[in-house]
Write a protein that holds these residues in place. Structure first.
Motif, PDB file in Angstrom:
ATOM      1  N   ALA A 228       0.840  -1.053   0.067  1.00 19.42           N
ATOM      2  CA  ALA A 228      -0.252  -0.062  -0.091  1.00 19.42           C
ATOM      3  C   ALA A 228       0.980   1.240   0.060  1.00 19.42           C
ATOM      4  O   ALA A 228       1.920   1.065   0.539  1.00 19.42           O
ATOM      5  CB  ALA A 228      -0.877   0.022   0.961  1.00 19.42           C
ATOM      6  N   ARG A 229       0.327   2.348  -0.683  1.00 22.59           N
ATOM      7  CA  ARG A 229       1.017   3.670  -0.717  1.00 22.59           C
ATOM      8  C   ARG A 229       0.269   4.715  -0.764  1.00 22.59           C
ATOM      9  O   ARG A 229      -0.978   4.607  -1.305  1.00 22.59           O
ATOM     10  CB  ARG A 229       2.201   3.590  -2.052  1.00 22.59           C
ATOM     11  CG  ARG A 229       2.973   4.944  -2.047  1.00 22.59           C
ATOM     12  CD  ARG A 229       3.712   5.029  -3.301  1.00 22.59           C
ATOM     13  NE  ARG A 229       4.679   3.950  -3.581  1.00 22.59           N
ATOM     14  CZ  ARG A 229       5.752   3.951  -4.444  1.00 22.59           C
ATOM     15  NH1 ARG A 229       5.482   4.476  -5.496  1.00 22.59           N
ATOM     16  NH2 ARG A 229       6.613   2.781  -4.387  1.00 22.59           N
ATOM     17  N   VAL A 230       0.605   5.654  -0.227  1.00 27.16           N
ATOM     18  CA  VAL A 230      -0.204   6.886  -0.209  1.00 27.16           C
ATOM     19  C   VAL A 230       0.426   7.753  -1.113  1.00 27.16           C
ATOM     20  O   VAL A 230       1.697   8.074  -1.166  1.00 27.16           O
ATOM     21  CB  VAL A 230      -0.223   7.789   1.281  1.00 27.16           C
ATOM     22  CG1 VAL A 230      -0.727   9.256   1.049  1.00 27.16           C
ATOM     23  CG2 VAL A 230      -0.858   6.952   2.099  1.00 27.16           C
ATOM     24  N   LEU A 231      -0.335   8.374  -2.075  1.00 26.08           N
ATOM     25  CA  LEU A 231       0.421   9.285  -3.447  1.00 26.08           C
ATOM     26  C   LEU A 231       0.046  10.787  -3.111  1.00 26.08           C
ATOM     27  O   LEU A 231      -0.850  11.004  -2.692  1.00 26.08           O
ATOM     28  CB  LEU A 231      -0.614   8.991  -4.529  1.00 26.08           C
ATOM     29  CG  LEU A 231      -0.517   7.332  -5.107  1.00 26.08           C
ATOM     30  CD1 LEU A 231      -1.674   7.158  -6.120  1.00 26.08           C
ATOM     31  CD2 LEU A 231       0.798   6.957  -5.647  1.00 26.08           C
ATOM     32  N   ASP A 232       1.015  11.555  -3.208  1.00 27.20           N
ATOM     33  CA  ASP A 232       1.221  12.642  -2.851  1.00 27.20           C
ATOM     34  C   ASP A 232       0.509  13.230  -4.235  1.00 27.20           C
ATOM     35  O   ASP A 232       0.572  13.030  -5.411  1.00 27.20           O
ATOM     36  CB  ASP A 232       2.448  13.355  -3.085  1.00 27.20           C
ATOM     37  CG  ASP A 232       2.412  15.160  -2.735  1.00 27.20           C
ATOM     38  OD1 ASP A 232       1.642  15.454  -2.054  1.00 27.20           O
ATOM     39  OD2 ASP A 232       3.361  15.581  -3.326  1.00 27.20           O
ATOM     40  N   ASP A 233      -0.501  14.209  -3.996  1.00 27.69           N
ATOM     41  CA  ASP A 233      -1.186  14.914  -5.167  1.00 27.69           C
ATOM     42  C   ASP A 233      -1.800  16.341  -4.903  1.00 27.69           C
ATOM     43  O   ASP A 233      -2.891  16.463  -4.397  1.00 27.69           O
ATOM     44  CB  ASP A 233      -2.691  14.095  -5.163  1.00 27.69           C
ATOM     45  CG  ASP A 233      -3.556  14.494  -6.531  1.00 27.69           C
ATOM     46  OD1 ASP A 233      -2.883  14.968  -7.459  1.00 27.69           O
ATOM     47  OD2 ASP A 233      -4.648  14.093  -6.364  1.00 27.69           O
ATOM     48  N   PRO A 234      -0.863  17.038  -5.409  1.00 27.74           N
ATOM     49  CA  PRO A 234      -0.990  18.553  -5.012  1.00 27.74           C
ATOM     50  C   PRO A 234      -2.181  19.310  -6.036  1.00 27.74           C
ATOM     51  O   PRO A 234      -2.923  20.275  -5.525  1.00 27.74           O
ATOM     52  CB  PRO A 234       0.180  19.233  -5.578  1.00 27.74           C
ATOM     53  CG  PRO A 234       1.099  18.479  -6.379  1.00 27.74           C
ATOM     54  CD  PRO A 234       0.589  16.929  -6.047  1.00 27.74           C
ATOM     55  N   ASP A 235      -2.593  18.505  -6.893  1.00 31.90           N
ATOM     56  CA  ASP A 235      -3.890  18.803  -7.672  1.00 31.90           C
ATOM     57  C   ASP A 235      -5.193  18.497  -7.146  1.00 31.90           C
ATOM     58  O   ASP A 235      -6.119  18.489  -7.644  1.00 31.90           O
ATOM     59  CB  ASP A 235      -3.685  18.396  -9.106  1.00 31.90           C
ATOM     60  CG  ASP A 235      -2.481  19.002  -9.990  1.00 31.90           C
ATOM     61  OD1 ASP A 235      -2.151  20.236  -9.816  1.00 31.90           O
ATOM     62  OD2 ASP A 235      -1.839  18.050 -10.602  1.00 31.90           O
ATOM     63  N   SER A 236      -5.145  17.634  -6.106  1.00 34.48           N
ATOM     64  CA  SER A 236      -6.457  17.010  -5.711  1.00 34.48           C
ATOM     65  C   SER A 236      -7.420  18.370  -4.848  1.00 34.48           C
ATOM     66  O   SER A 236      -6.760  19.350  -4.564  1.00 34.48           O
ATOM     67  CB  SER A 236      -6.282  16.110  -4.440  1.00 34.48           C
ATOM     68  OG  SER A 236      -7.478  16.017  -3.691  1.00 34.48           O
ATOM     69  N   PRO A 237      -8.489  18.372  -5.167  1.00 32.05           N
ATOM     70  CA  PRO A 237      -9.498  19.143  -4.644  1.00 32.05           C
ATOM     71  C   PRO A 237      -9.577  19.174  -3.162  1.00 32.05           C
ATOM     72  O   PRO A 237      -9.937  20.184  -2.226  1.00 32.05           O
ATOM     73  CB  PRO A 237     -10.887  19.232  -5.187  1.00 32.05           C
ATOM     74  CG  PRO A 237     -10.926  17.574  -5.650  1.00 32.05           C
ATOM     75  CD  PRO A 237      -9.496  17.222  -6.025  1.00 32.05           C
ATOM     76  N   ASP A 238      -9.161  17.833  -2.663  1.00 33.34           N
ATOM     77  CA  ASP A 238      -8.912  17.549  -1.111  1.00 33.34           C
ATOM     78  C   ASP A 238      -7.764  16.843  -0.737  1.00 33.34           C
ATOM     79  O   ASP A 238      -7.664  15.717  -0.379  1.00 33.34           O
ATOM     80  CB  ASP A 238     -10.272  16.742  -0.922  1.00 33.34           C
ATOM     81  CG  ASP A 238     -10.423  16.553   0.660  1.00 33.34           C
ATOM     82  OD1 ASP A 238      -9.546  17.263   1.325  1.00 33.34           O
ATOM     83  OD2 ASP A 238     -11.429  15.816   1.066  1.00 33.34           O
ATOM     84  N   PRO A 239      -6.472  17.824  -0.671  1.00 39.68           N
ATOM     85  CA  PRO A 239      -5.283  17.095  -0.504  1.00 39.68           C
ATOM     86  C   PRO A 239      -5.202  16.507   0.688  1.00 39.68           C
ATOM     87  O   PRO A 239      -4.387  15.566   0.941  1.00 39.68           O
ATOM     88  CB  PRO A 239      -4.268  18.363  -0.595  1.00 39.68           C
ATOM     89  CG  PRO A 239      -5.008  19.413  -0.522  1.00 39.68           C
ATOM     90  CD  PRO A 239      -6.511  19.077  -0.968  1.00 39.68           C
ATOM     91  N   VAL A 240      -5.755  16.910   2.000  1.00 46.19           N
ATOM     92  CA  VAL A 240      -5.834  16.370   3.091  1.00 46.19           C
ATOM     93  C   VAL A 240      -6.361  14.812   2.973  1.00 46.19           C
ATOM     94  O   VAL A 240      -5.947  13.922   3.621  1.00 46.19           O
ATOM     95  CB  VAL A 240      -6.335  17.039   4.277  1.00 46.19           C
ATOM     96  CG1 VAL A 240      -6.475  16.245   5.467  1.00 46.19           C
ATOM     97  CG2 VAL A 240      -5.957  18.409   4.414  1.00 46.19           C
ATOM     98  N   SER A 241      -7.220  14.894   2.400  1.00 46.81           N
ATOM     99  CA  SER A 241      -8.200  13.395   2.323  1.00 46.81           C
ATOM    100  C   SER A 241      -7.540  12.707   1.403  1.00 46.81           C
ATOM    101  O   SER A 241      -7.051  11.525   1.731  1.00 46.81           O
ATOM    102  CB  SER A 241      -9.613  13.521   1.752  1.00 46.81           C
ATOM    103  OG  SER A 241     -10.235  12.375   1.602  1.00 46.81           O
TER     104      SER A 241
END
Length: 258
Positions: A228-241
């Protein structure tokens, strides 16, 4: 979080209970709509778009979103509720049943014409009969440097996918979730897979999860331990989630892009 298939099946349960029947009671347990009274109104339809559910009269739409914990349950009048009454956010009753929305993340009453404002920002609904695959691909390719794992979770691209199915779709297509959208040659096939998976999950349940929440268990294809991995996503409308949601994959079947 309930995904598009859960909302779709919720609507299927609510239709025979509500559609074509007149409300004998309506109870909105949210401050903004606490005074709304729909007694005497006829329910004409129950519809969905992605993760959004709409219960309609001839003039109004009751819009709900399950968010993380929400669900709708239907009870015969006088039947004991199977969840605490304090958790109810909305009650819609007729002479036969009570439909109760528990722990709903969103409840609002809108003019029918305003439904479009709720969903205008969303991508094509994977469960809609007129699903537009070309539009889905166009939206995904608008950000070619974004990882496919993050892009699939963004409802502005495709409506209905959550953390479960983005993991399953990437696994089935043998695509590492960190692969950039612009580097996926078979993007139309991946969109088609998303359409197939969501429709199977909604219309032929239950979906038997292949990789989701199976960290360290053997891959069903090659036997290697899943990760399992958490992906960094600066373009997400909800980056915390986004940072709180891990995606599951096989490091052998889905090799990491170089």
């Amino acid at each position: 979080m309930p995904e598009g298939d859960t909302v779709f099946r919720t609507a299927e349960r609510l239709r025979p209970a509500l559609v074509g029947k007149t409300l004998s009671r309506s109870d909105f347990r949210v401050p903004r709509f606490a005074t709304v009274d729909l007694v005497g109104d006829l329910i004409t339809d129950v519809g969905t778009y992605g993760k959004h559910l709409f219960i309609r009269t001839d003039k109004l739409s009751i819009h709900t979103h399950l968010k993380m914990e929400g669900e709708w349950r239907v009870f015969h009048c006088g039947q004991r509720w199977t969840k605490p009454r304090v958790n109810a956010r909305i009650v819609l009753a007729n002479d036969e049943v009570e439909a109760v929305g528990f722990d709903l993340g969103k409840v609002e009453v809108l003019p029918l014409a305003d439904e479009q404002k709720v969903i205008a920002h969303l991508g094509p609904d994977l469960l809609a009969p007129n699903f537009d695959a070309d539009e889905a691909q166009r939206r995904l390719l608008a950000y070619p440097k974004r990882s496919i794992g993050a892009a699939l979770l963004d409802q502005r691209n495709l409506a209905g996918i959550g953390n479960i199915y983005r993991s399953e779709i990437c696994f089935l297509r043998k695509v590492h979730p960190a692969t950039l959208v612009g580097d996926i040659d078979a993007l139309p096939a991946l969109v088609a897979e998303a359409h197939r998976v969501m429709n199977q999950a909604a219309r032929q349940p239950p979906w038997r999860q292949l990789v989701y929440r199976k960290n360290r268990r053997p891959c069903p294809r090659c036997g290697m331990a899943l990760v399992a991995r958490v992906l960094d996503d600066p373009d997400s409308p909800d980056p915390v989630s986004q940072r709180e949601r891990g995606i599951y994959f096989c490091p052998r079947c889905q090799p990491e892009p170089s």
